[in-house]
Enzyme design. Structure first.
Site, PDB file in Angstrom:
ATOM      1  N   GLU A  15       0.846  -1.202   0.000  1.00 37.44           N
ATOM      2  CA  GLU A  15       0.000   0.000   0.000  1.00 37.44           C
ATOM      3  C   GLU A  15       0.880   1.249   0.000  1.00 37.44           C
ATOM      4  OE1 GLU A  15      -3.630   0.426   2.551  1.00 37.44           O
ATOM      5  OE2 GLU A  15      -2.539   2.165   3.294  1.00 37.44           O
ATOM      6  N   ALA A  49      -8.883  11.401   3.468  1.00 34.79           N
ATOM      7  CA  ALA A  49     -10.137  11.657   4.178  1.00 34.79           C
ATOM      8  C   ALA A  49     -10.978  12.659   3.392  1.00 34.79           C
ATOM      9  CB  ALA A  49      -9.836  12.183   5.572  1.00 34.79           C
ATOM     10  N   TYR A 151     -11.536  -6.014  10.283  1.00 31.33           N
ATOM     11  CA  TYR A 151     -10.920  -5.582  11.533  1.00 31.33           C
ATOM     12  C   TYR A 151     -10.802  -6.733  12.530  1.00 31.33           C
ATOM     13  CZ  TYR A 151     -11.842  -1.154   9.347  1.00 31.33           C
ATOM     14  OH  TYR A 151     -11.848  -0.127   8.442  1.00 31.33           O
TER      15      TYR A 151
HETATM   16  P1  FAD Z   1     -17.195  -0.536   7.413  1.00 27.86           P
HETATM   17  O1  FAD Z   1     -16.506  -1.862   7.451  1.00 27.86           O
HETATM   18  O2  FAD Z   1     -18.365  -0.405   6.506  1.00 27.86           O
HETATM   19  O3  FAD Z   1     -17.560  -0.122   8.879  1.00 27.86           O
HETATM   20  C1  FAD Z   1     -16.567   0.072   9.885  1.00 27.86           C
HETATM   21  C2  FAD Z   1     -17.035  -0.426  11.209  1.00 27.86           C
HETATM   22  O4  FAD Z   1     -18.150   0.344  11.617  1.00 27.86           O
HETATM   23  C3  FAD Z   1     -17.460  -1.870  11.215  1.00 27.86           C
HETATM   24  O5  FAD Z   1     -16.411  -2.770  11.467  1.00 27.86           O
HETATM   25  C4  FAD Z   1     -18.463  -1.857  12.311  1.00 27.86           C
HETATM   26  O6  FAD Z   1     -17.778  -1.964  13.524  1.00 27.86           O
HETATM   27  C5  FAD Z   1     -19.080  -0.490  12.217  1.00 27.86           C
HETATM   28  N1  FAD Z   1     -20.282  -0.452  11.381  1.00 27.86           N
HETATM   29  C6  FAD Z   1     -20.471   0.301  10.285  1.00 27.86           C
HETATM   30  N2  FAD Z   1     -21.665   0.102   9.734  1.00 27.86           N
HETATM   31  C7  FAD Z   1     -22.270  -0.803  10.509  1.00 27.86           C
HETATM   32  C8  FAD Z   1     -23.525  -1.425  10.468  1.00 27.86           C
HETATM   33  N3  FAD Z   1     -24.436  -1.143   9.549  1.00 27.86           N
HETATM   34  N4  FAD Z   1     -23.802  -2.335  11.410  1.00 27.86           N
HETATM   35  C9  FAD Z   1     -22.903  -2.619  12.360  1.00 27.86           C
HETATM   36  N5  FAD Z   1     -21.698  -2.062  12.462  1.00 27.86           N
HETATM   37  C10 FAD Z   1     -21.382  -1.153  11.560  1.00 27.86           C
HETATM   38  N6  FAD Z   1      -9.596   5.386   5.077  1.00 27.86           N
HETATM   39  C11 FAD Z   1      -9.502   6.387   4.156  1.00 27.86           C
HETATM   40  O7  FAD Z   1     -10.008   7.483   4.382  1.00 27.86           O
HETATM   41  N7  FAD Z   1      -8.850   6.199   2.962  1.00 27.86           N
HETATM   42  C12 FAD Z   1      -8.283   5.005   2.636  1.00 27.86           C
HETATM   43  O8  FAD Z   1      -7.695   4.858   1.556  1.00 27.86           O
HETATM   44  C13 FAD Z   1      -8.371   3.927   3.577  1.00 27.86           C
HETATM   45  N8  FAD Z   1      -7.869   2.702   3.297  1.00 27.86           N
HETATM   46  C14 FAD Z   1      -8.038   1.663   4.186  1.00 27.86           C
HETATM   47  C15 FAD Z   1      -7.570   0.388   3.847  1.00 27.86           C
HETATM   48  C16 FAD Z   1      -7.717  -0.677   4.730  1.00 27.86           C
HETATM   49  C17 FAD Z   1      -7.220  -2.034   4.340  1.00 27.86           C
HETATM   50  C18 FAD Z   1      -8.332  -0.464   6.006  1.00 27.86           C
HETATM   51  C19 FAD Z   1      -8.445  -1.592   6.980  1.00 27.86           C
HETATM   52  C20 FAD Z   1      -8.803   0.796   6.344  1.00 27.86           C
HETATM   53  C21 FAD Z   1      -8.672   1.867   5.444  1.00 27.86           C
HETATM   54  N9  FAD Z   1      -9.172   3.151   5.730  1.00 27.86           N
HETATM   55  C22 FAD Z   1      -9.053   4.167   4.814  1.00 27.86           C
HETATM   56  C23 FAD Z   1      -9.802   3.415   7.036  1.00 27.86           C
HETATM   57  C24 FAD Z   1     -11.337   3.245   6.950  1.00 27.86           C
HETATM   58  O9  FAD Z   1     -11.870   4.199   6.071  1.00 27.86           O
HETATM   59  C25 FAD Z   1     -11.893   3.434   8.358  1.00 27.86           C
HETATM   60  O10 FAD Z   1     -11.497   2.386   9.185  1.00 27.86           O
HETATM   61  C26 FAD Z   1     -13.400   3.651   8.419  1.00 27.86           C
HETATM   62  O11 FAD Z   1     -13.713   4.110   9.731  1.00 27.86           O
HETATM   63  C27 FAD Z   1     -14.226   2.424   8.156  1.00 27.86           C
HETATM   64  O12 FAD Z   1     -14.328   2.126   6.791  1.00 27.86           O
HETATM   65  P2  FAD Z   1     -14.826   0.639   6.376  1.00 27.86           P
HETATM   66  O13 FAD Z   1     -14.998   0.545   4.925  1.00 27.86           O
HETATM   67  O14 FAD Z   1     -13.969  -0.349   7.026  1.00 27.86           O
HETATM   68  O15 FAD Z   1     -16.241   0.653   7.049  1.00 27.86           O
END
Ligand code: FAD
Length: 298
Positions: A15, A49, A151
């Site tokens: 990455e 962000a 996660y």
């Molecule tokens: P989701 O998996 O959709 O949700 C995150 C968490 O919120 C879930 O694990 C759960 O605990 C809770 N949640 C959300 N919706 C629900 C629901 N309906 N029901 C129950 N629980 C819920 N951020 C950036 O800004 N730019 C990037 O390029 C970036 N790259 C990333 C790459 C990786 C591999 C990872 C692990 C993270 C990255 N992030 C990035 C960070 C990420 O945007 C944050 O962690 C964000 O807060 C969650 O995004 P997500 O797609 O994991 O959300």
């Protein structure tokens, strides 16, 4: 760790983040060029962000398509944009020849830890985004890849393991091909999460994300925000090294290689390294794992 017993047949991906200045751009391309001969499965480029790096992410993946043999994956979040705007970014990626999106909900514009509120005309989360991407160009079928986040240690918004598994399964059902995990430092949380995910019917690869951050102060700060735990032994390893960047780098590569080897011993084959755009650390870690640039292969 036995260095004579390096894992065989592992594959890595890297990455990067899009550079902010000309100097940072040079450093990124130097890293990309040096890591290319390791033949990563893919390389991903983050999305700042609130879409703050939209143009820079696009420029970076486009240049990777045009000038390298790498397979880029472009990150995309739902934050601060309408559905139409987000799908416009998807079209830009497709037009640039990018065939892999890392589809994310993203964090609130105030940063990690602040409450996520969807844009009034935007996607409410990652599942809606994945569904929209899959529906947008069904003719691409499975040739177009979608990765998502997972996660092993609870995300700050987590409502418990059951809900996290439900959400990850929903991402898979919506069309995700692979999950990449938040970073972690000990094998157990990942292996437990993997078992729980398999029991829940989540069959897609769940690729461990391995952190290469030698700035321990920064690492502690970001870990606190994203829910990753920092074990005591890691504190002890970096203790007293605030002014010794070189030793911290050596430790970082060894810690990453050790974690990777332990997971490889458990049958894990794919690893995603958070390079922070630094080739040296990623190359040293790969070498400890028996992976060398093609020209240096034994
Ligand atoms: P989701 O998996 O959709 O949700 C995150 C968490 O919120 C879930 O694990 C759960 O605990 C809770 N949640 C959300 N919706 C629900 C629901 N309906 N029901 C129950 N629980 C819920 N951020 C950036 O800004 N730019 C990037 O390029 C970036 N790259 C990333 C790459 C990786 C591999 C990872 C692990 C993270 C990255 N992030 C990035 C960070 C990420 O945007 C944050 O962690 C964000 O807060 C969650 O995004 P997500 O797609 O994991 O959300």
């Amino acid at each position: 760790m036995s260095l004579q017993n390096t894992p065989k047949n592992i594959e890595v991906s890297f990455e990067f983040f899009p550079p902010k200045s000309e100097k940072a751009e040079e450093a990124l391309w130097d890293s990309v060029r040096r890591l290319e001969p390791v033949h990563p499965k893919f390389v991903s480029v983050t999305y700042g962000a609130g879409g703050s790096t939209r143009d820079r992410t696009h420029r970076t993946v486009k240049r990777m398509v045009d000038e390298t043999d790498l397979t880029p994956a472009a990150h995309l979040t739902c934050v601060g944009a309408s559905k139409a705007e987000v799908m416009g970014v998807v079209d830009d990626y497709l037009d640039a020849g990018v065939g892999h999106i890392v589809a994310l909900r993203g964090d609130a514009p105030e940063g990690m830890g602040a409450k996520f509120t969807p844009h009034p005309e935007g996607f409410t989360g990652s599942v809606e985004l994945i569904e929209a991407i899959r529906a947008h160009k069904p003719e691409f079928g499975k040739k177009f890849e979608i990765s998502v986040a997972a996660y092993p240690e609870p995300h700050p918004d987590s409502q418990g393991l059951e809900k996290d598994l439900e959400l990850l399964k929903a991402k898979q059902d919506a069309g995700a091909d692979r999950a990449i995990t938040q970073f972690f430092f000990e094998p157990e949380p990942y292996l437990k999460f993997l078992d729980a995910a398999r029991d829940y019917g989540i069959n897609m690869p769940i690729v461990p994300g391995v952190m290469l951050q030698p700035n321990f102060k920064g690492l502690k700060r970001i870990s606190g925000l994203c829910g990753a735990s920092v074990p005591n032994w890691l504190h002890e390893l970096y203790e007293g090294l605030d002014d010794d960047a070189q030793q911290r780098e050596l430790i970082t590569a060894n810690v990453a290689a050790d974690l990777t080897m332990k997971l490889a011993d458990q049958g894990v084959k794919d690893f995603h390294f958070y390079t922070l755009n630094k080739a040296d650390l990623a190359l040293a870690t790969c070498r400890l794992l028996g992976l060398r640039p093609a020209s240096q292969a034994a």
